[in-house]
Design a protein around this motif. Structure first.
Motif, PDB file in Angstrom:
ATOM      1  N   GLY A  83      59.536 -35.026  17.610  1.00  0.00           N
ATOM      2  CA  GLY A  83      58.539 -34.944  18.733  1.00  0.00           C
ATOM      3  C   GLY A  83      59.246 -35.041  20.206  1.00  0.00           C
ATOM      4  O   GLY A  83      58.517 -34.857  21.034  1.00  0.00           O
ATOM      5  N   ARG A  84      60.595 -34.485  20.097  1.00  0.00           N
ATOM      6  CA  ARG A  84      61.253 -34.530  21.363  1.00  0.00           C
ATOM      7  C   ARG A  84      60.704 -33.167  22.093  1.00  0.00           C
ATOM      8  O   ARG A  84      60.428 -33.281  23.376  1.00  0.00           O
ATOM      9  N   TYR A  86      57.860 -32.199  22.514  1.00  0.00           N
ATOM     10  CA  TYR A  86      56.682 -32.524  23.376  1.00  0.00           C
ATOM     11  C   TYR A  86      57.021 -33.020  24.807  1.00  0.00           C
ATOM     12  O   TYR A  86      56.417 -32.811  25.757  1.00  0.00           O
ATOM     13  N   SER A  87      58.134 -33.907  24.834  1.00  0.00           N
ATOM     14  CA  SER A  87      58.386 -34.493  26.141  1.00  0.00           C
ATOM     15  C   SER A  87      59.227 -33.354  27.013  1.00  0.00           C
ATOM     16  O   SER A  87      58.988 -33.149  28.114  1.00  0.00           O
ATOM     17  N   HIS A  88      59.786 -32.342  26.284  1.00  0.00           N
ATOM     18  CA  HIS A  88      60.590 -31.174  26.998  1.00  0.00           C
ATOM     19  C   HIS A  88      59.376 -30.450  27.559  1.00  0.00           C
ATOM     20  O   HIS A  88      59.713 -29.926  28.889  1.00  0.00           O
ATOM     21  N   ARG A  90      56.428 -31.084  28.298  1.00  0.00           N
ATOM     22  CA  ARG A  90      55.524 -31.780  29.384  1.00  0.00           C
ATOM     23  C   ARG A  90      56.567 -31.692  30.604  1.00  0.00           C
ATOM     24  O   ARG A  90      55.705 -31.648  31.861  1.00  0.00           O
ATOM     25  N   PHE A 115      47.785 -31.048  20.155  1.00  0.00           N
ATOM     26  CA  PHE A 115      48.862 -31.937  20.888  1.00  0.00           C
ATOM     27  C   PHE A 115      50.088 -31.169  21.765  1.00  0.00           C
ATOM     28  O   PHE A 115      50.247 -31.389  22.774  1.00  0.00           O
ATOM     29  N   SER A 119      50.475 -30.927  25.769  1.00  0.00           N
ATOM     30  CA  SER A 119      51.724 -31.151  26.511  1.00  0.00           C
ATOM     31  C   SER A 119      52.026 -30.103  27.216  1.00  0.00           C
ATOM     32  O   SER A 119      53.287 -29.961  28.037  1.00  0.00           O
TER      33      SER A 119
ATOM     34  N   PRO B 157      49.284 -37.403  23.215  1.00  0.00           N
ATOM     35  CA  PRO B 157      49.849 -36.209  22.638  1.00  0.00           C
ATOM     36  C   PRO B 157      51.528 -36.129  22.480  1.00  0.00           C
ATOM     37  O   PRO B 157      52.153 -35.438  21.616  1.00  0.00           O
ATOM     38  N   GLU B 158      52.102 -36.836  23.588  1.00  0.00           N
ATOM     39  CA  GLU B 158      53.457 -36.809  23.739  1.00  0.00           C
ATOM     40  C   GLU B 158      54.142 -37.864  22.846  1.00  0.00           C
ATOM     41  O   GLU B 158      55.222 -37.588  22.476  1.00  0.00           O
ATOM     42  N   TRP B 161      54.922 -38.219  17.652  1.00  0.00           N
ATOM     43  CA  TRP B 161      55.992 -38.092  16.725  1.00  0.00           C
ATOM     44  C   TRP B 161      57.445 -38.644  17.143  1.00  0.00           C
ATOM     45  O   TRP B 161      58.385 -38.090  17.597  1.00  0.00           O
TER      46      TRP B 161
END
Lengths: 156, 550
Positions: A83-84, A86-88, A90, A115, A119, B157-158, B161
């Motif tokens: 899931g990294r 998603y943060s990138h 964002r 999702f 993001s 959402p973030e 995972w």
């Protein structure tokens, strides 16, 4: 890989990814390189391509100074359970204010696209041809969410 | 307690519909095994040794009578007539059929419940003090804050995972009954010198293979900043937590590798920017949540300070002493319903028992029930004048064992019988101890003592923080048990010390008998096990347990 953007299948995507071993063409317009190579070119004072690909363990903050000149940023998900990205995504969208195409590449599957969109990602290089009817259902299923700063896509 | 809004109802319904479709697609071969696994885990559905197992969320351990009634209905309708209350204040059903799971989720949604994020590498059910809102020693009721965290963390959402599962616990009391020091994030409600409410934030605690006591990352976080600060911690963890090794992926490993100073710097740097970008909440929103957790109505008749039957009925008195606690309203008591009888595995309740407790709660406890991480139930608001009646009603359901906090009030993970991770059985050890120490008067003489049993080093039975911890290990196909002493989960959190080499299965009760004999020999008056252990250390116990018979 079928490319989905704004819930439409895009034919004839002009972009090409060059891995670190491949020589770059003289045609710079639609080249994507790794973040490591991009930053090396930048520090060497070389001409920079318009596209970059961010891997899970890249430090996305290092790309911040170049955000306004980039036309495509790919966020790599080698496996969908990592899931990294998603943060990138964002950070690129929300913090750095990137307005261009933000594309998920790698192990991209329908059930995770909602999702990703929330993001900040707006294009998806899917592992197989997505079922658009299913996708629309998945994206529009929740009318209300608990994280207003991660808005539901208006594209569905 | 919190009542769902129309938004909450629509949300949970959408989740049920989504999962029903995913089950259908899986059965049609349109979702592969591995992806379906990840999707079902985020709806609490495991596949264990024999069958599917469904874990249902009980947010911060609070249930209404109607909800508990429904949990009993689900046990009777879709399972083998029982459910298992877990150390995370949730409930598990061990025998659902896959095609029934959407129906179960629908039954749950009908009473404002769900199974979202009860497994998978995401933010799990937030836990808290089971006595919240009923005790006098509280700075503030933690439940509105837990509900705020529940909403923020639900399908974030973030953070769906993460490198590994993520557990948050909150306490509103100085006496920590929520084990906040052994959670990924522990939150303690505190007041600063200006009498403002905030949180002491701990990070990186946890049990499992490498137990850690959490470190303070922020000694006073203004309460208005709670969600953005949590978001910043989660983002740093999501980006930098290890993903190469399952056993090194929890946040405790990251905090330990970076050091708390560097980890705090990373969080504060992120937060300096993110606090203006990420989701927060208004004073009106938290006030509206607080309004949903009113105090139990005051009892006018304060003359009754204890039930008169304690003087005439010794059994009732024994139960009153061990299974009830002081309520902040002097006209009420907090009642523990023991799920630790010798008749059933620890934490199990039948559908009939659940429905009986639901009815009792409606009659005697403002329709409210709590679940505890020690795997019991609590009726938080019982009138002192009704305690005797209540005790009789619980007794009819075999739910009045007078053993709360006592030796037989053990925490026990499901073990080899039900869990695919386990190396050793736990129920047989529970039975062995129950059989050996079946004298409840002896248990009361021993005072408060906690035995915690895990069937493998993942430590779901919290053995690290038991006065006596029992860890099942497997050697050459045989089950052995490693004992630790002196662990503690409350304010003085401590990891238990290893007693010595592992003990064969049939010798566990013998070893415990020797440990207890040592305790009795050394204890000063009024001391409980924990205090004696702190004073004399592990050696006298070791000598006695491993002494070679002359």
């Amino acid at each position: 890989m079928p490319l989905l953007r704004n819930n439409e299948i895009i034919e004839n995507d002009p972009w090409t990814f060059f891995d670190d071993e491949q020589e770059l063409h003289s045609d710079w317009d639609y080249a994507i390189v790794t973040a490591a190579r991009f930053l090396q070119l930048a520090s060497d004072g070389e001409q920079l391509p318009d596209g970059v690909r961010v891997a899970p363990d890249d430090d996305v903050h290092l790309l911040k100074p170049y955000i306004s000149q980039l036309k495509l940023i790919c966020i790599s998900f080698p496996v969908y359970t990592d899931g990294r990205g998603y943060s990138h995504a964002r950070l690129v969208r929300q913090r750095f204010g990137y307005k261009g195409e933000l594309r998920a590449v790698g192990d991209i599957r329908e059930d995770h696209i909602s999702f990703m969109q929330r993001s900040g990602i707006n294009a998806f290089d899917c592992i197989s041809m997505p079922d658009l009817t299913l996708l629309k259902q998945l994206i529009t299923r929740f009318e209300h969410t608990y994280q207003p700063s991660y808005p539901l896509s208006k594209l569905g | 307690m919190y009542h769902y809004t129309e938004h909450d109802k629509a949300f949970v319904q959408a989740r049920v519909d989504e999962f029903s479709d995913q089950v259908a697609r899986y059965e049609q071969g349109k979702l592969d095994e591995d992806e379906f696994k990840q999707l079902r885990l985020r709806n609490g559905l495991y596949y264990q040794r024999h069958a599917y197992m469904l874990r249902v969320a009980i947010p911060y351990g609070v249930l209404s009578a109607d909800q508990l009634h429904q949990l009993g209905h689900i046990a009777d309708t879709y399972d083998k007539g029982y459910g298992h209350f877990t150390t995370r204040q949730n409930i598990q059903y061990n025998w659902p059929e896959l095609q029934d799971v959407p129906k179960i989720l629908q039954d749950l949604a009908d009473v404002d419940m769900h199974a979202i994020q009860t497994s998978g590498n995401c933010i799990r059910n937030t836990t808290t003090d089971p006595l919240a809102g009923a005790v006098a020693d509280e700075i503030e009721d933690p439940r509105p804050w837990c509900e705020l965290i529940r909403q923020w963390s639900t399908l974030h959402p973030e953070f769906n995972w993460l490198p590994r599962k993520f557990k948050i616990a909150v306490t509103g009391s100085k006496n920590d009954r929520a084990a906040v020091q052994v959670h990924d994030i522990g939150l303690r409600l505190v007041k600063n010198e200006n009498d403002e409410t905030g949180f002491e934030v701990l990070v990186g605690g946890g049990l499992g293979r490498t137990p850690h006591i959490g470190s303070v990352i922020n000694s006073f976080l203004p309460s208005a900043d709670l969600l953005t600060y949590l978001n910043a911690i989660l983002r740093v963890y999501n980006q930098y937590g290890r993903r190469d090794n399952l056993y090194k992926a929890r946040i405790k490993i990251l905090v330990n590798a970076m050091g708390i100073g560097a980890f705090k710097d990373a969080v504060e740097t992120e937060w300096a920017n993110s606090k203006h970008e990420d989701d927060s909440f208004t004073t009106e929103q938290i006030d509206a949540l607080k309004a949903q957790f009113p105090s139990a109505p005051a009892i006018d008749d304060v003359a009754i300070t204890e039930p008169r039957e304690i003087h005439s009925n010794p059994l009732f008195n024994q139960w009153y002493q061990s299974n009830t606690r002081e309520h902040r309203d002097p006209g009420r008591r907090i009642v523990f319903v023991s799920l630790k009888s010798a008749d059933a595995p620890a934490g199990d309740a039948t559908g009939a028992q659940m429905q009986a407790v639901a009815k009792i709660a409606a009659q005697y406890s403002e329709s409210e029930i709590r679940t505890t991480h020690e795997q019991n139930l609590v009726l938080p608001h019982v009138k002192i004048s009704q305690l005797y009646e209540l005790w009789r009603a619980l007794g009819k359901q075999k739910l009045a064992t007078a053993n709360i906090g006592k030796l037989s009030d053990m925490i026990v993970c499901p073990g080899l019988d039900f869990c695919s991770l386990a190396n050793a059985g736990t129920h047989t050890i529970y039975d062995q101890i129950n059989t050996r120490f079946d004298d409840i008067d002896y248990q009361h003489e021993l005072g408060d003592i906690s035995i915690k049993i895990s069937g493998c080093m993942n430590a779901c039975g919290h053995h690290h923080v038991g006065d006596i911890g029992i860890l099942g290990v497997e050697k050459g196909g045989v089950e052995w048990y490693q004992l630790t002493l002196g662990g503690h989960a409350g304010n003085k959190a401590a990891i238990g010390k290893r007693l010595g080499k592992a003990i064969p299965k049939e010798g566990v009760a013998d070893a415990i008998e020797k440990i207890l004999a040592t305790f009795i020999e050394y204890r000063s008056e009024e001391e409980n096990f924990n205090t004696t252990f702190e004073r004399i250390g592990v050696e006298p116990f070791k000598e006695h347990v491993y002494a070679i018979a002359a």
